[in-house]
Scaffold this motif. Sequence first.
Motif, PDB file in Angstrom:
ATOM      1  N   GLN A 159       0.862  -1.187   0.000  1.00 16.14           N
ATOM      2  CA  GLN A 159       0.000   0.000   0.000  1.00 16.14           C
ATOM      3  C   GLN A 159       0.896   1.233   0.000  1.00 16.14           C
ATOM      4  OE1 GLN A 159      -3.248   0.316  -0.379  1.00 16.14           O
ATOM      5  NE2 GLN A 159      -3.569  -1.898  -0.539  1.00 16.14           N
ATOM      6  N   SER A 160       1.455   1.527  -1.151  1.00 15.92           N
ATOM      7  CA  SER A 160       2.433   2.611  -1.259  1.00 15.92           C
ATOM      8  C   SER A 160       1.815   3.986  -1.032  1.00 15.92           C
ATOM      9  CB  SER A 160       3.106   2.567  -2.630  1.00 15.92           C
ATOM     10  OG  SER A 160       2.142   2.657  -3.677  1.00 15.92           O
ATOM     11  N   ARG A 161       0.487   4.081  -1.020  1.00 14.50           N
ATOM     12  CA  ARG A 161      -0.156   5.374  -0.756  1.00 14.50           C
ATOM     13  C   ARG A 161      -0.028   5.775   0.708  1.00 14.50           C
ATOM     14  NH1 ARG A 161      -6.386   4.035   0.223  1.00 14.50           N
ATOM     15  NH2 ARG A 161      -6.405   6.244   0.722  1.00 14.50           N
ATOM     16  N   ILE A 162       0.368   4.831   1.596  1.00 13.83           N
ATOM     17  CA  ILE A 162       0.593   5.177   2.995  1.00 13.83           C
ATOM     18  C   ILE A 162       1.891   5.970   3.098  1.00 13.83           C
ATOM     19  CG2 ILE A 162       0.976   4.299   5.331  1.00 13.83           C
ATOM     20  CD1 ILE A 162      -0.561   1.774   4.523  1.00 13.83           C
ATOM     21  N   GLN A 163       1.787   7.190   3.576  1.00 16.95           N
ATOM     22  CA  GLN A 163       2.958   8.035   3.747  1.00 16.95           C
ATOM     23  C   GLN A 163       3.559   7.814   5.133  1.00 16.95           C
ATOM     24  OE1 GLN A 163       2.039  12.189   2.860  1.00 16.95           O
ATOM     25  NE2 GLN A 163       0.242  11.548   1.699  1.00 16.95           N
ATOM     26  N   VAL A 164       4.874   7.847   5.221  1.00 10.95           N
ATOM     27  CA  VAL A 164       5.562   7.746   6.509  1.00 10.95           C
ATOM     28  C   VAL A 164       6.288   9.053   6.769  1.00 10.95           C
ATOM     29  CG1 VAL A 164       7.296   6.550   7.876  1.00 10.95           C
ATOM     30  CG2 VAL A 164       5.826   5.248   6.317  1.00 10.95           C
ATOM     31  N   VAL A 165       5.962   9.687   7.874  1.00 14.76           N
ATOM     32  CA  VAL A 165       6.610  10.920   8.307  1.00 14.76           C
ATOM     33  C   VAL A 165       7.361  10.613   9.596  1.00 14.76           C
ATOM     34  CG1 VAL A 165       6.259  13.267   9.165  1.00 14.76           C
ATOM     35  CG2 VAL A 165       4.907  12.430   7.226  1.00 14.76           C
ATOM     36  N   LEU A 166       8.650  10.946   9.644  1.00 21.79           N
ATOM     37  CA  LEU A 166       9.455  10.699  10.837  1.00 21.79           C
ATOM     38  C   LEU A 166       9.412  11.908  11.757  1.00 21.79           C
ATOM     39  CD1 LEU A 166      12.565   8.875   9.325  1.00 21.79           C
ATOM     40  CD2 LEU A 166      10.435   7.902  10.214  1.00 21.79           C
ATOM     41  N   GLY A 167       8.899  11.696  12.942  1.00 20.67           N
ATOM     42  CA  GLY A 167       8.779  12.766  13.914  1.00 20.67           C
ATOM     43  C   GLY A 167       8.062  12.277  15.151  1.00 20.67           C
ATOM     44  N   THR A 168       8.093  13.065  16.202  1.00 25.29           N
ATOM     45  CA  THR A 168       7.501  12.698  17.479  1.00 25.29           C
ATOM     46  C   THR A 168       6.268  13.550  17.752  1.00 25.29           C
ATOM     47  OG1 THR A 168       9.673  12.103  18.356  1.00 25.29           O
ATOM     48  CG2 THR A 168       7.919  12.491  19.956  1.00 25.29           C
ATOM     49  N   CYS A 169       5.144  12.885  17.948  1.00 27.37           N
ATOM     50  CA  CYS A 169       3.896  13.599  18.243  1.00 27.37           C
ATOM     51  C   CYS A 169       3.972  14.211  19.637  1.00 27.37           C
ATOM     52  CB  CYS A 169       2.717  12.632  18.160  1.00 27.37           C
ATOM     53  SG  CYS A 169       1.113  13.406  18.452  1.00 27.37           S
ATOM     54  N   TRP A 170       3.485  15.446  19.763  1.00 30.82           N
ATOM     55  CA  TRP A 170       3.443  16.083  21.073  1.00 30.82           C
ATOM     56  C   TRP A 170       2.105  16.738  21.373  1.00 30.82           C
ATOM     57  CZ3 TRP A 170       2.736  21.416  21.095  1.00 30.82           C
ATOM     58  CH2 TRP A 170       3.017  22.094  19.900  1.00 30.82           C
ATOM     59  N   GLY A 171       1.133  16.589  20.476  1.00 34.64           N
ATOM     60  CA  GLY A 171      -0.172  17.147  20.775  1.00 34.64           C
ATOM     61  C   GLY A 171      -1.145  17.018  19.621  1.00 34.64           C
ATOM     62  N   VAL A 172      -2.396  17.353  19.899  1.00 36.33           N
ATOM     63  CA  VAL A 172      -3.473  17.316  18.907  1.00 36.33           C
ATOM     64  C   VAL A 172      -4.269  18.604  19.019  1.00 36.33           C
ATOM     65  CG1 VAL A 172      -5.538  16.101  18.110  1.00 36.33           C
ATOM     66  CG2 VAL A 172      -3.632  14.795  19.061  1.00 36.33           C
ATOM     67  N   GLU A 173      -4.446  19.287  17.902  1.00 37.29           N
ATOM     68  CA  GLU A 173      -5.299  20.471  17.885  1.00 37.29           C
ATOM     69  C   GLU A 173      -6.707  20.057  17.490  1.00 37.29           C
ATOM     70  OE1 GLU A 173      -3.682  23.440  15.339  1.00 37.29           O
ATOM     71  OE2 GLU A 173      -2.195  24.104  16.804  1.00 37.29           O
ATOM     72  N   THR A 174      -7.692  20.682  18.109  1.00 37.25           N
ATOM     73  CA  THR A 174      -9.082  20.329  17.845  1.00 37.25           C
ATOM     74  C   THR A 174      -9.922  21.572  17.586  1.00 37.25           C
ATOM     75  OG1 THR A 174      -9.651  20.383  20.198  1.00 37.25           O
ATOM     76  CG2 THR A 174      -8.925  18.264  19.295  1.00 37.25           C
ATOM     77  N   ASP A 175     -11.052  21.363  16.943  1.00 37.44           N
ATOM     78  CA  ASP A 175     -12.062  22.394  16.740  1.00 37.44           C
ATOM     79  C   ASP A 175     -13.310  22.008  17.522  1.00 37.44           C
ATOM     80  OD1 ASP A 175     -10.443  23.847  15.007  1.00 37.44           O
ATOM     81  OD2 ASP A 175     -11.112  22.705  13.250  1.00 37.44           O
TER      82      ASP A 175
END
Length: 443
Positions: free
Chosen positions: A183-199
């Motif tokens: 499934q090459s459409r899955i993108q991989v981004v290297l980084g560390t999550c530190w939060g979620v913004e919401t509406d």
Amino acid sequence: MKFALQRRPLGSGRKAVAFVSWSCLLHTTTLAMTVVPKNVVVVGGGVQGTSVAYQLALRTPASTTITILESQQPASAASGKGGGFMARSWGDGSPTQGLHELAFDMYSDLAQTLGCESYRKLPVLSVSPGYNGMKAARKNKDLAKIIPGWLDGTVGRVGSMGGGEDTAQITPQEFVEKMLEHQSRIQVVLGTCWGVETDQGSERGSRKVATVEYNPKENPAEKKLLPADTIIVSAGPWSCAAEDWFHGAVQLPMEGIKSTSIVWKKPEGNDVDATALFCGEDDRFGTHLEVYPRPDGTIYICGIGGSDYVSKEDLKEGAFREICEANELRVAAAKASFQEMSSVYKTSGELDRSQACMRPCPPDAMPYMGSVPGYEGAYINAGHNCWGIAWAPACGKAMAELILDGESRCVNLTPFDPARYTPDAQRGTRGRKQRGNNVGEQW
């Protein structure tokens, strides 16, 4: 009978789903109209997170962006250092039985679809430490058929735990890599999550996911955003950090268990028969080895003992996320323990590598799988303990059904509610109140 597993906000685009009891003979579940997410972010690139992304990719249109946010690289933690053993019937009678059974069957099909060379079924022996057990075992015709040639040292009682009908193995790193290739459409981004913004969500007091905040691996001081209307937290033991991302709407008590494992090279001139071993406690070395020969001729060994327990507070700070080194004292103990059982490895064995990884352990040893109360588009899939690799395909399928259909039909997720440790008064109540009612808050 279908189980309605998670109640969605009425305004989320899905019809309300009624809960049913396990013993109920009739149910009133209404299948929801599917809401296709536009931007999905899976936090965690191990076998669990990748399985969720893979199953979502199978069912969503190409217009849906699916991104894995991984702090190091795919399969860099337990999924790159685990044994990959699975057993279909070993969960009988427990709430996780369905995960064992479904995942075992799915692995067989997926390994063929993906071209996984490391997948195979194999028999399993129980082996106790001691002496003179092999002589009696070889007299048993059924046992003799599955005793590997490399098990030629001193052992105690030997017994069968299965002839290979419902036990199998796969190298989890290969499985992760093959899913991403397929499934090459899955993108991989290297980084560390530190939060979620919401509406503001569709209901008073509810929130909806808008973006995921992260620090890129190449520049940890920088802050970046990923657009997201759906987030699945599947970062193994480090998933407990989501407590803070969702401002206490869900409590995820978690302990990390850091364990060492070793991998033997294939002995030159020797075949490595495919039989796994579950060994009893060996007080001489403080081990209870689990031995998994692999199709490439290497042998993976865990159950070395001396594991370290890591607190939730330390996990939130990222303990052992980047560097997780083996305990060399336990490496020596495992080596000596195994060489007692195998003269082949005692005389010509050579270690390929020693390593360590962590497994996530909730207090009840049950995974967290489901939605975050009060948040639209927020899900947890974590805490799978030592069976996370074995259950991965089933967990991926169940979470994809929950996200896309409003309920999991393949597995009953009720016992795995992520909010089971969250006081009712705290569930999804973040925000200002007006006359006693939650009215939400922008952040």
